[in-house]
Write an enzyme that holds these catalytic residues in place. Structure first.
Site, PDB file in Angstrom:
ATOM      1  N   ALA A 289      41.350  -3.855  38.144  1.00 44.14           N
ATOM      2  CA  ALA A 289      41.652  -2.817  39.015  1.00 44.14           C
ATOM      3  C   ALA A 289      43.228  -2.506  38.547  1.00 44.14           C
ATOM      4  O   ALA A 289      43.972  -2.450  39.297  1.00 44.14           O
ATOM      5  CB  ALA A 289      41.952  -3.592  40.335  1.00 44.14           C
TER       6      ALA A 289
ATOM      7  N   HIS B 123      50.044  -1.718  35.197  1.00 48.45           N
ATOM      8  CA  HIS B 123      49.277  -2.331  33.963  1.00 48.45           C
ATOM      9  C   HIS B 123      49.272  -1.240  32.862  1.00 48.45           C
ATOM     10  O   HIS B 123      49.097  -1.646  31.484  1.00 48.45           O
ATOM     11  CB  HIS B 123      47.704  -2.510  34.137  1.00 48.45           C
ATOM     12  CG  HIS B 123      47.601  -3.871  35.493  1.00 48.45           C
ATOM     13  ND1 HIS B 123      46.917  -3.283  36.551  1.00 48.45           N
ATOM     14  CD2 HIS B 123      47.682  -4.950  35.392  1.00 48.45           C
ATOM     15  CE1 HIS B 123      46.713  -4.486  37.446  1.00 48.45           C
ATOM     16  NE2 HIS B 123      47.260  -5.502  36.571  1.00 48.45           N
TER      17      HIS B 123
ATOM     18  N   GLY C  57      54.085  -8.298  33.952  1.00 51.14           N
ATOM     19  CA  GLY C  57      55.110  -7.510  34.553  1.00 51.14           C
ATOM     20  C   GLY C  57      55.962  -8.326  35.173  1.00 51.14           C
ATOM     21  O   GLY C  57      55.626  -9.815  35.745  1.00 51.14           O
TER      22      GLY C  57
ATOM     23  N   ASP D 198      55.380 -10.488  39.128  1.00 50.10           N
ATOM     24  CA  ASP D 198      55.014 -11.970  39.050  1.00 50.10           C
ATOM     25  C   ASP D 198      55.946 -12.555  38.156  1.00 50.10           C
ATOM     26  O   ASP D 198      55.834 -13.276  37.325  1.00 50.10           O
ATOM     27  CB  ASP D 198      53.398 -12.042  38.440  1.00 50.10           C
ATOM     28  CG  ASP D 198      52.600 -11.224  39.126  1.00 50.10           C
ATOM     29  OD1 ASP D 198      52.457 -11.596  40.367  1.00 50.10           O
ATOM     30  OD2 ASP D 198      52.103 -10.393  38.684  1.00 50.10           O
TER      31      ASP D 198
ATOM     32  N   LEU E 270      56.742  -1.274  38.444  1.00 49.57           N
ATOM     33  CA  LEU E 270      56.640   0.142  38.909  1.00 49.57           C
ATOM     34  C   LEU E 270      56.216  -0.083  40.106  1.00 49.57           C
ATOM     35  O   LEU E 270      55.538  -0.845  40.882  1.00 49.57           O
ATOM     36  CB  LEU E 270      55.339   0.734  38.192  1.00 49.57           C
ATOM     37  CG  LEU E 270      55.726   0.974  36.369  1.00 49.57           C
ATOM     38  CD1 LEU E 270      54.621   2.178  36.152  1.00 49.57           C
ATOM     39  CD2 LEU E 270      57.041   1.485  36.185  1.00 49.57           C
TER      40      LEU E 270
ATOM     41  N   ARG F  13      46.270  -5.208  44.676  1.00 50.53           N
ATOM     42  CA  ARG F  13      46.006  -5.654  46.440  1.00 50.53           C
ATOM     43  C   ARG F  13      46.346  -4.458  47.013  1.00 50.53           C
ATOM     44  O   ARG F  13      45.784  -4.476  48.214  1.00 50.53           O
ATOM     45  CB  ARG F  13      46.660  -6.740  46.633  1.00 50.53           C
ATOM     46  CG  ARG F  13      46.155  -8.198  46.047  1.00 50.53           C
ATOM     47  CD  ARG F  13      46.739  -9.253  46.603  1.00 50.53           C
ATOM     48  NE  ARG F  13      46.028 -10.687  46.373  1.00 50.53           N
ATOM     49  CZ  ARG F  13      46.382 -11.304  45.031  1.00 50.53           C
ATOM     50  NH1 ARG F  13      47.441 -10.777  44.384  1.00 50.53           N
ATOM     51  NH2 ARG F  13      45.618 -12.494  44.970  1.00 50.53           N
TER      52      ARG F  13
HETATM   53  O1  PAF Z   1      48.752 -11.588  36.483  1.00 52.43           O
HETATM   54  C1  PAF Z   1      47.654 -11.821  36.420  1.00 52.43           C
HETATM   55  O2  PAF Z   1      46.881 -10.628  36.713  1.00 52.43           O
HETATM   56  C2  PAF Z   1      47.054 -12.963  36.222  1.00 52.43           C
HETATM   57  O3  PAF Z   1      47.746 -13.930  36.663  1.00 52.43           O
HETATM   58  C3  PAF Z   1      46.639 -13.373  34.829  1.00 52.43           C
HETATM   59  C4  PAF Z   1      48.037 -13.436  34.036  1.00 52.43           C
HETATM   60  C5  PAF Z   1      45.734 -12.131  34.037  1.00 52.43           C
HETATM   61  C6  PAF Z   1      45.921 -14.561  34.588  1.00 52.43           C
HETATM   62  O4  PAF Z   1      44.650 -14.324  35.268  1.00 52.43           O
END
Ligand code: PAF
Length: 282
Positions: A32, A37, A149, A152, A178, A189
């Site tokens: 997604a 990303h 990113g 998180d 971003l 989400r």
């Molecule tokens: O941040 C995420 O999208 C996930 O936690 C990751 C690092 C891809 C692990 O599944």
């Protein structure tokens, strides 16, 4: 563009194309893909000879089965987006069985307590799931650099801890958050929110920015209380946590200490969608 669905095929391919000098950039994702990303993929493409993007909705990091079920899955679109940025990119989109070989359970990790706060406290087992999959992905891809990113932030600290504890030969690159024009942090989400709720969710960043101002002249407790009151006034939100913590240890700031770096962390539900965000307070 090469697409792999099985770890042995990806490993064999990487072994056949990489030389001693090649650098491999790795962007782990759950698909997604949004502009956040895309910026990680662009940076990896710029900095490395080979870029691998994984797309895998990892079941062991979801403590809530409904959240796992509703997690957006948009593989074809994701592949197009990656190809636009890097036509020579490598996509790894394995199945759950291929990754977990029939045992969909996580390993348990000791991240020196980083795992027990905030996301770890409210999503039991979450960081064991993240640790399990990220470690496995690192073993498969053997990246030179892996891109994560800043949204998180706790996950970043945990992955850095895992890399340090296991002496893994790679660098973790942290890329800035971003935001949509409204200020809402980009997240897969967000797609689950109806348009109006998505607009309303911009309040999260607005409050974070105001909290940053308040924290300059107030204690962490006072600032936290102010944030709680703001969300109490806005009934469409349910605040799960707001926390001001030390950036390195993630321990709650009880008393401000000069020269320490602090950061605010937040998790909020709107329309049954759980959103997180963070802001540096220095
Ligand atoms: O941040 C995420 O999208 C996930 O936690 C990751 C690092 C891809 C692990 O599944």
């Amino acid at each position: 563009m090469q697409i792999f669905n099985a770890k042995t095929a990806l490993k064999d391919y990487l072994r056949s194309v990489k030389t001693k000098k090649s650098s491999i950039g790795f962007v782990p994702t759950m698909g997604a893909l949004h502009e956040g990303h895309q910026s990680l993929i662009a940076q990896s493409t710029q900095e490395n000879d080979i870029t691998v993007v994984s797309i895998f909705v990892n079941p062991t990091q979801f403590n809530n089965p409904e959240d796992l079920e509703k997690y957006p899955r948009t593989l074809d679109d994701d592949i197009k987006k990656i190809a636009d940025i890097n036509p020579n990119g490598i996509v790894f989109a394995p199945t759950v069985d291929d990754m977990y070989e029939g045992k969909t359970i996580s390993q348990s990790f000791d991240f020196d307590g980083l795992e027990n706060k905030m996301e770890g406290k409210f999503r039991p087992g979450h960081f064991d799931g993240v640790g399990t999959i990220v470690k496995l992905l690192f073993e498969i891809v053997e990246p030179t650099k892996a891109y994560f990113g800043e949204k998180d932030f706790q996950q970043v600290q945990i992955v850095k801890k895992m890399v340090a504890k296991n002496h893994l030969p790679l660098t973790i690159v942290v890329c800035p958050i971003l935001r949509e024009t409204s200020g809402l942090a980009m997240s897969s989400r967000n797609e689950r929110l109806p348009l109006q709720k998505r607009k309303d969710a911009s309040l999260i960043y607005k409050i974070l920015k105001e909290a940053k101002e308040k924290f300059k002249n107030n204690s962490a407790q006072k600032t936290t209380q102010w944030v709680k009151n703001e969300f109490d006034k806005n009934k469409e939100f349910t605040l799960e946590y707001f926390e001001i913590a030390d950036e390195d240890t993630l321990s709650t700031c009880n008393k401000k200490i000069k020269n320490k770096k602090y950061r605010a962390f937040i998790a909020v539900f709107i329309d049954n969608v759980r959103l997180i965000d963070t802001i540096s307070l220095n």
